[in-house]
Design an enzyme around this catalytic site. Structure first.
Site, mmCIF file in Angstrom:
data_model
loop_
_atom_site.group_PDB
_atom_site.id
_atom_site.type_symbol
_atom_site.label_atom_id
_atom_site.label_comp_id
_atom_site.label_asym_id
_atom_site.label_seq_id
_atom_site.Cartn_x
_atom_site.Cartn_y
_atom_site.Cartn_z
ATOM 1 N N PHE A 116 -36.865 -64.729 23.155
ATOM 2 C CA PHE A 116 -38.056 -64.501 22.341
ATOM 3 C C PHE A 116 -38.841 -63.366 22.994
ATOM 4 C CE2 PHE A 116 -40.157 -67.641 19.210
ATOM 5 C CZ PHE A 116 -39.020 -67.717 18.433
ATOM 6 N N GLN A 229 -54.080 -63.687 16.701
ATOM 7 C CA GLN A 229 -52.779 -63.019 16.791
ATOM 8 C C GLN A 229 -52.229 -62.666 15.406
ATOM 9 O OE1 GLN A 229 -48.900 -65.198 17.970
ATOM 10 N NE2 GLN A 229 -49.303 -63.793 19.644
ATOM 11 N N HIS A 231 -48.827 -61.777 13.568
ATOM 12 C CA HIS A 231 -47.373 -61.853 13.763
ATOM 13 C C HIS A 231 -46.728 -60.642 13.100
ATOM 14 C CE1 HIS A 231 -43.260 -63.264 13.751
ATOM 15 N NE2 HIS A 231 -43.607 -64.320 14.465
ATOM 16 N N LEU A 241 -44.019 -66.564 6.987
ATOM 17 C CA LEU A 241 -43.446 -66.142 8.269
ATOM 18 C C LEU A 241 -41.933 -65.968 8.196
ATOM 19 C CD1 LEU A 241 -44.171 -65.803 11.393
ATOM 20 C CD2 LEU A 241 -42.967 -67.955 11.606
ATOM 21 N N GLU A 244 -39.705 -64.970 14.688
ATOM 22 C CA GLU A 244 -39.345 -64.061 15.775
ATOM 23 C C GLU A 244 -37.890 -64.302 16.216
ATOM 24 O OE1 GLU A 244 -42.523 -63.422 18.488
ATOM 25 O OE2 GLU A 244 -41.222 -63.578 20.236
ATOM 26 N N ARG A 275 -45.983 -59.830 20.877
ATOM 27 C CA ARG A 275 -46.353 -59.719 19.460
ATOM 28 C C ARG A 275 -47.465 -58.702 19.207
ATOM 29 N NH1 ARG A 275 -46.007 -66.060 17.615
ATOM 30 N NH2 ARG A 275 -43.745 -66.081 17.658
ATOM 31 N N HIS A 339 -51.720 -65.078 12.232
ATOM 32 C CA HIS A 339 -50.731 -66.120 12.529
ATOM 33 C C HIS A 339 -51.251 -67.217 13.439
ATOM 34 C CE1 HIS A 339 -46.811 -67.843 13.187
ATOM 35 N NE2 HIS A 339 -46.844 -67.590 14.480
ATOM 36 N N ARG A 374 -50.586 -64.800 22.606
ATOM 37 C CA ARG A 374 -49.645 -65.909 22.843
ATOM 38 C C ARG A 374 -48.205 -65.423 22.753
ATOM 39 N NH1 ARG A 374 -46.574 -69.458 19.478
ATOM 40 N NH2 ARG A 374 -47.442 -68.641 17.546
HETATM 41 C C1 LIG Z 1 -45.243 -70.450 9.948
HETATM 42 C C2 LIG Z 1 -45.463 -70.724 11.393
HETATM 43 C C3 LIG Z 1 -44.392 -70.774 12.263
HETATM 44 C C4 LIG Z 1 -44.595 -71.033 13.621
HETATM 45 N N1 LIG Z 1 -43.517 -71.097 14.451
HETATM 46 C C5 LIG Z 1 -43.716 -71.387 15.763
HETATM 47 C C6 LIG Z 1 -42.613 -71.485 16.649
HETATM 48 O O1 LIG Z 1 -41.458 -71.325 16.267
HETATM 49 N N2 LIG Z 1 -42.867 -71.776 17.944
HETATM 50 C C7 LIG Z 1 -44.139 -71.975 18.424
HETATM 51 O O2 LIG Z 1 -44.305 -72.235 19.600
HETATM 52 N N3 LIG Z 1 -45.197 -71.896 17.580
HETATM 53 C C8 LIG Z 1 -45.016 -71.615 16.274
HETATM 54 N N4 LIG Z 1 -46.096 -71.533 15.439
HETATM 55 C C9 LIG Z 1 -47.404 -71.975 15.914
HETATM 56 C C10 LIG Z 1 -47.422 -73.513 15.964
HETATM 57 O O3 LIG Z 1 -46.587 -74.030 14.970
HETATM 58 C C11 LIG Z 1 -48.822 -74.084 15.759
HETATM 59 O O4 LIG Z 1 -49.732 -73.451 16.609
HETATM 60 C C12 LIG Z 1 -48.827 -75.585 16.070
HETATM 61 O O5 LIG Z 1 -47.815 -76.246 15.356
HETATM 62 C C13 LIG Z 1 -50.173 -76.189 15.776
HETATM 63 O O6 LIG Z 1 -50.054 -77.569 15.942
HETATM 64 P P1 LIG Z 1 -51.343 -78.504 15.932
HETATM 65 O O7 LIG Z 1 -50.857 -79.885 16.119
HETATM 66 O O8 LIG Z 1 -52.344 -77.968 16.863
HETATM 67 O O9 LIG Z 1 -51.957 -78.309 14.462
HETATM 68 P P2 LIG Z 1 -51.343 -78.609 13.008
HETATM 69 O O10 LIG Z 1 -49.891 -78.862 13.027
HETATM 70 O O11 LIG Z 1 -51.861 -77.527 12.122
HETATM 71 O O12 LIG Z 1 -52.007 -79.969 12.611
HETATM 72 C C14 LIG Z 1 -53.385 -80.060 12.316
HETATM 73 C C15 LIG Z 1 -53.656 -81.481 11.876
HETATM 74 O O13 LIG Z 1 -55.055 -81.639 11.773
HETATM 75 C C16 LIG Z 1 -55.373 -82.280 10.563
HETATM 76 N N5 LIG Z 1 -56.715 -81.861 10.184
HETATM 77 C C17 LIG Z 1 -57.219 -80.611 10.140
HETATM 78 N N6 LIG Z 1 -58.507 -80.624 9.765
HETATM 79 C C18 LIG Z 1 -58.824 -81.933 9.578
HETATM 80 C C19 LIG Z 1 -60.001 -82.613 9.169
HETATM 81 N N7 LIG Z 1 -61.130 -81.960 8.856
HETATM 82 N N8 LIG Z 1 -59.960 -83.966 9.068
HETATM 83 C C20 LIG Z 1 -58.823 -84.651 9.344
HETATM 84 N N9 LIG Z 1 -57.684 -84.051 9.724
HETATM 85 C C21 LIG Z 1 -57.687 -82.718 9.845
HETATM 86 C C22 LIG Z 1 -54.292 -81.862 9.593
HETATM 87 O O14 LIG Z 1 -54.157 -82.809 8.566
HETATM 88 C C23 LIG Z 1 -53.080 -81.838 10.519
HETATM 89 O O15 LIG Z 1 -52.530 -83.138 10.592
HETATM 90 C C24 LIG Z 1 -45.902 -71.243 14.095
HETATM 91 C C25 LIG Z 1 -46.984 -71.162 13.226
HETATM 92 C C26 LIG Z 1 -46.772 -70.884 11.903
HETATM 93 C C27 LIG Z 1 -47.957 -70.740 11.019
#
Ligand SMILES: Cc1cc2nc3c(=O)[nH]c(=O)nc-3n(C[C@H](O)[C@H](O)[C@H](O)COP(=O)(O)OP(=O)(O)OC[C@H]3O[C@@H](n4cnc5c(N)ncnc54)[C@H](O)[C@@H]3O)c2cc1C
Length: 560
Positions: A116, A229, A231, A241, A244, A275, A339, A374
């Protein structure tokens, strides 16, 4: 109060579920609050993989991983947190594998690891290009195995702060309507990022930064908010997306002349520079007229059909469905898109915030592992490692304290505020304000930043915040009133955007994702090797700074 628990986790993505599992295993009564069903959380969209120095594809070590992360962060990451992160990541990966994560493998049966961007070794563990989908389902299985309560489709919009500590959350019950208060001896915010601030983004509609805003209003500071960031490979025109992993597997970036232009910007790392570097290179090509319809081309053809189908089936499907291009035969049009937000709720390496009882993890938090930029694959790993650490710390605090109080007056105040919004008979529709916010953020606070445009954007946000005082919710009903929750989300987005602009204007240097080529093109360690810290005071962002925590990595020039 509807119910009370030892630990309340707000958010059911990878960070939230991992925190809840750990809190449960530590002996706490834990519940999750989520505005979405857990498996619909945005983590499920992650594609390319998750980083840990297993050394399965070539020599690697947590120390090399730490160095790459510090350098990638443009030296803004806190080095003690980064060292914890890279040391604990391998154990977390093996645990996920033992829980049932179906990771791709090498021919001799080890977990496969792909290269990566800006990584000194191939260290990204992956499940083809649906890694997030696999992780989120395995974590959900673990939730079900433990029978952890999930308040599903509960929209949290306010933290309960009483007696100087966080003691719960106030929610809107999406399914049935009505304000519901949940008590928790500790609360873990794991509400994800805020990509939806931008018109072109890889992020789902739910990524609206609600948790950051809730913390801010409760007096908790946000850290490094100016760093968004972009992407380099988001599909033209939708912004979806393209991982990468495509470049990790050997994809090329081409301009309109068919030139592999990255050799002019990063002669060694080429497409696998970090990135921020690749996004700026692409944007320069596009701005100087060497793009095609505002995009450049991602060429996978030389990988061949077998490799594309084996390693990148999801990307092929996305390109075919959303751009009408089969990457086996044609290059994919891509451009930079918003992103990942490096900033978030300031925490220590146990996820603890300044407010007793409040923790944060995942993209909503700023530990800070990613600093100003990141590395791909580090975010999923952060959700797991720091989700686990914050879940454990929140449980331990909760188990050594007994009481939970949710003042009735705070619940009635919240009800009154929502009623006022619902009773408003006319006004601006939230989606119009939201669209203006998204377009103007992209125009004025994107890949490249200029003083005059940032100042203009700050004024635009000020005007949009005034208009927000009169937004009008058309749906007056109680059942699945997403018109109401989108209005609430908009309020958060506007205030968090104001914090981002405050930090961006004041940071008079170029570092990581914050690039000011016109007035401050260089990194300025003398004046800006420091975190921005933003409090919300009298309805406006108030900026201060904190030193970066350094261990052994001294700032150097970044060359790729
Ligand atoms: C398309 C895409 C591909 C990616 N691919 C990669 C990758 O290959 N490798 C990597 O390391 N990173 C990747 N990333 C980044 C990574 O996926 C995210 O940063 C990470 O998954 C975020 O996880 P999280 O648990 O913090 O938040 P999220 O998975 O976004 O979860 C947020 C949670 O909070 C809840 N929530 C939000 N607001 C409220 C509210 N007001 N009340 C109640 N619940 C709420 C939602 O319901 C959800 O359950 C990618 C990002 C994207 C957008």
């Amino acid at each position: 109060m509807e119910a009370k628990h030892d630990v309340l986790v707000v958010g059911a993505g990878c960070a939230g579920m991992r925190a809840a599992i750990e809190a449960f295993d530590a002996g706490a009564d834990v519940a999750i609050v989520s505005k979405l069903h857990p498996t619909r959380s945005h983590s499920g969209a992650a594609e390319g993989g998750i980083n840990a120095a297993l050394g399965n594809s070539s020599e690697d070590s947590p120390e090399t991983h730490a160095f790459d992360t510090v350098k990638g962060s443009d030296y803004l990451g806190d080095q003690d947190s980064i060292e914890i992160f890279t040391a604990e990541a391998p154990g977390d990966i093996y645990q996920l594998e033992h829980w049932g994560c179906v990771f791709s493998r090498t021919p001799n049966g080890k977990l496969a690891q792909r290269p990566f961007g800006a990584a000194g070794a191939p260290r990204t563990v992956f499940s083809a290009d649906i890694t997030g989908h696999v992780l989120i389902h395995v974590l959900y299985e673990q939730l079900m195995k433990r029978d952890i309560t999930v308040y599903e489709e509960f929209f949290a919009h306010e933290l309960v702060v009483d007696d100087g500590r966080c003691q719960g959350v106030i929610c809107w019950d999406l399914l049935n309507g009505g304000v519901k208060a949940l008590g928790g001896k500790t609360v873990v915010l794991a509400t994800g990022g805020i990509g939806r601030l931008y018109r072109i983004t890889t992020n789902a509609y739910a990524c609206t930064g609600d948790g950051m805003a809730m913390a801010l209003y409760a007096g908790v500071p946000l850290k490094d908010m100016e760093f968004m960031q972009f992407h380099p490979t988001t599909l033209y025109p939708s912004g979806i997306l393209i991982t990468e992993g495509c470049r990790g597997e050997g994809g090329f970036l081409l301009n309109k002349d068919g030139e592999r232009f990255m050799k002019r910007y990063a002669p060694n790392a080429l497409e696998l520079a970090s990135r921020d570097v690749v996004s700026r290179s692409e944007q320069t090509e596009i701005d100087q007229g060497r793009g095609i319809n505002g995009s450049v081309m991602l060429d996978l053809r030389h990988l061949g059909a077998d490799r594309i189908n084996d390693r990148l089936p999801g990307s092929r499907e996305l390109a075919m469905t959303y751009a009408g291009v089969d990457p086996i035969y044609d290059p994919i049009p891509v451009r930079p898109g918003a992103h990942y937000h490096m900033g978030g709720v300031e925490t220590d390496s146990f996820g603890a915030t300044e407010l007793t009882g409040l923790y944060a993890a995942g993209e909503a938090a700023c530990v800070s592992v990613h600093g100003a930029n990141r590395l791909g694959g580090n975010s999923l790993m952060e959700t797991i490692t720091f989700g686990r650490r914050s879940g454990r710390a929140a449980a331990e605090w909760a188990l050594s304290h007994t009481t939970v109080a949710v003042p009735e007056s705070q619940v009635t105040d919240a009800e009154r505020r929502i009623r006022r919004l619902l009773d408003r008979p006319t006004g601006d529709r939230p989606h119009i304000v939201r669209d203006e916010l998204g377009s103007s953020m992209l125009e004025n606070f994107g890949v490249f930043r200029r003083e005059d445009k940032m100042v203009a954007q700050k004024e635009i946000i000020g005007r949009l915040r005034e208009r927000y005082q009169n937004v009008y919710v058309e749906d007056k009903g109680g059942v699945f009133n997403t018109d109401l929750t989108q209005a609430l989300e908009l309020g958060s987005m506007l205030d968090v955007a104001a914090c981002m602009l405050e930090g961006g204007i004041a940071r008079r240097e170029s570092r990581g994702a914050h690039s000011r080529p016109y007035d401050y093109p260089n990194r300025d360690d003398e004046n800006f090797l420091k975190h921005s810290i933003t409090y919300w005071v009298d309805g406006a962002p108030q900026l201060s700074y904190k030193p970066v925590r350094m261990t052994k990595y001294q700032p150097q020039e970044r060359k790729y």
